[in-house]
Enzyme design. Structure first.
Site, PDB file in Angstrom:
ATOM      1  N   GLU A 110      -5.423   0.303  -8.605  1.00 27.58           N
ATOM      2  CA  GLU A 110      -4.500  -0.799  -8.361  1.00 27.58           C
ATOM      3  C   GLU A 110      -3.321  -0.304  -7.514  1.00 27.58           C
ATOM      4  OE1 GLU A 110      -4.464  -3.958  -9.016  1.00 27.58           O
ATOM      5  OE2 GLU A 110      -5.942  -4.323 -10.592  1.00 27.58           O
ATOM      6  N   ASP A 178      -7.986  -9.593  -3.224  1.00 30.14           N
ATOM      7  CA  ASP A 178      -7.287  -8.338  -2.923  1.00 30.14           C
ATOM      8  C   ASP A 178      -8.258  -7.274  -2.381  1.00 30.14           C
ATOM      9  OD1 ASP A 178      -8.188  -8.600  -5.699  1.00 30.14           O
ATOM     10  OD2 ASP A 178      -7.388  -6.594  -6.040  1.00 30.14           O
TER      11      ASP A 178
END
Length: 331
Positions: A110, A178
């Site tokens: 992330e 994303d």
């Protein structure tokens, strides 16, 4: 390599009375701060792929969320935007819950930030830290580096057999987008392959110089918040602004813009952006004969001119001005 790092970390912990649990055993440069055990599970398949994510939130907030059983999600690593700090939250041997039906064979990373504002969040420090981590994950398993290059489109879903490092959006049957269109895949691929920071050579620009390179530096300094007149002359005001910029980013404050300063100074710029960084792009494009307005608005005309420039320089013509395109412009 990992065994050497582990031994070094263990020695340092003993010598300084730091608790060993704070250091990651999978990737010693990372901090170990575990997710709640209710947010991950045992892995039954071997790791073969890496997934690139964007947090859509803050670094600290994401760490806290993965430690909350209400989340029902997790990732192996979280990377901070400002300085590239890495926190590991799930052991690579365990299955983090981050990419749906592809959880079993992937390691999830992330990246702090928001897909809608990549220029503010996808920093050089983050790219460097993430690429080093990905390189380690692949090397520790003797996996080849097959990093997606974005050539089929930022939201394409290429086969797992073609690439083993892809974004969340690039895996099959996903609802997330994303890391978005602003993630610089060619840059990331180059960094993963490069064994460290960029080895690209940049022009040396310093006090007394004049011309388009100086104008670019001045526009970029404006984008970073420095009150500076753009006059294409590397005067004392520009030199002082460069020194202040270098000091604020942990660089040697010599007032010279070279290999160390350029990669930190340039900012990812793409359609929809506005401001001084766009003027820098437009002014550079006009040096190559684009003939577009230097109005600070990255519209379709600027995007077309960028693609034409990239094609002329042998770059991937994605219309996004990342490090590689900035470098060609600077020369």
């Amino acid at each position: 390599m990992k065994n050497m790092f582990r031994g070094l970390v263990a020695s340092l912990c003993f010598a300084t009375s730091i608790q060993p649990a704070l250091a990651s055993t999978d990737y010693p440069p990372a901090i170990w701060n575990p997710a709640a055990s209710c947010n991950y599970s045992a892995r039954t398949a071997s790791v073969s792929h890496v997934t690139v994510h964007t947090t859509q939130g803050s670094y600290a907030g994401s760490i806290s969320w993965f430690q909350n059983c209400s989340a029902g999600v997790s990732a192996h690593y979280v990377i901070r935007s400002s300085d590239g700090q890495v926190t590991q939250m799930v052991r690579e041997a365990d299955k983090a819950w981050h990419v749906g039906n592809s959880n079993g064979y992937t390691v999830g990373i992330e990246h702090e930030g928001y897909v809608a504002n990549p220029s503010a969040w996808y920093t050089t420090a983050m790219y460097n830290a993430s690429s080093a981590l990905t390189r380690d994950i692949l090397a520790s398993r003797s996996l080849s580096q097959k990093v997606y290059d974005g050539s089929a489109g930022w939201n394409a879903v290429p086969s797992d057999s073609l690439y083993n490092v892809k974004g969340h959006v690039n895996y099959a049957s996903q609802s997330h987008t994303d890391p978005g269109s602003g993630w610089d895949w060619p840059r990331y691929k180059s960094l993963v392959a490069g064994g460290g920071g960029s080895t690209t050579t940049w022009p040396l620009v310093q006090y007394g110089n004049t011309g388009e390179r100086v104008r670019t530096i001045q526009y970029l300094l404006q984008q970073w918040g420095y009150a500076l007149t753009v006059n294409a002359s590397f005067d004392s005001a520009t030199q002082n602004a460069v020194k202040n910029f270098q000091s604020s980013h942990g660089l040697g404050a010599d007032g010279i813009v070279g290999n160390a300063t350029w990669p930190v100074l340039v900012i990812l710029t793409q359609q929809g952006d506005s401001g001084a960084k766009v003027r820098a792009v437009q002014s550079q494009l006009n040096e190559s004969g684009a003939g577009i307005a230097v109005d600070g608005a990255f519209g379709p005309a600027t995007a077309t001119a960028v693609r034409n420039f990239q094609t002329s320089k042998g770059l991937s013509a994605d219309g996004v001005v990342g490090d590689n395109t900035w470098n060609k412009m600077a020369w």
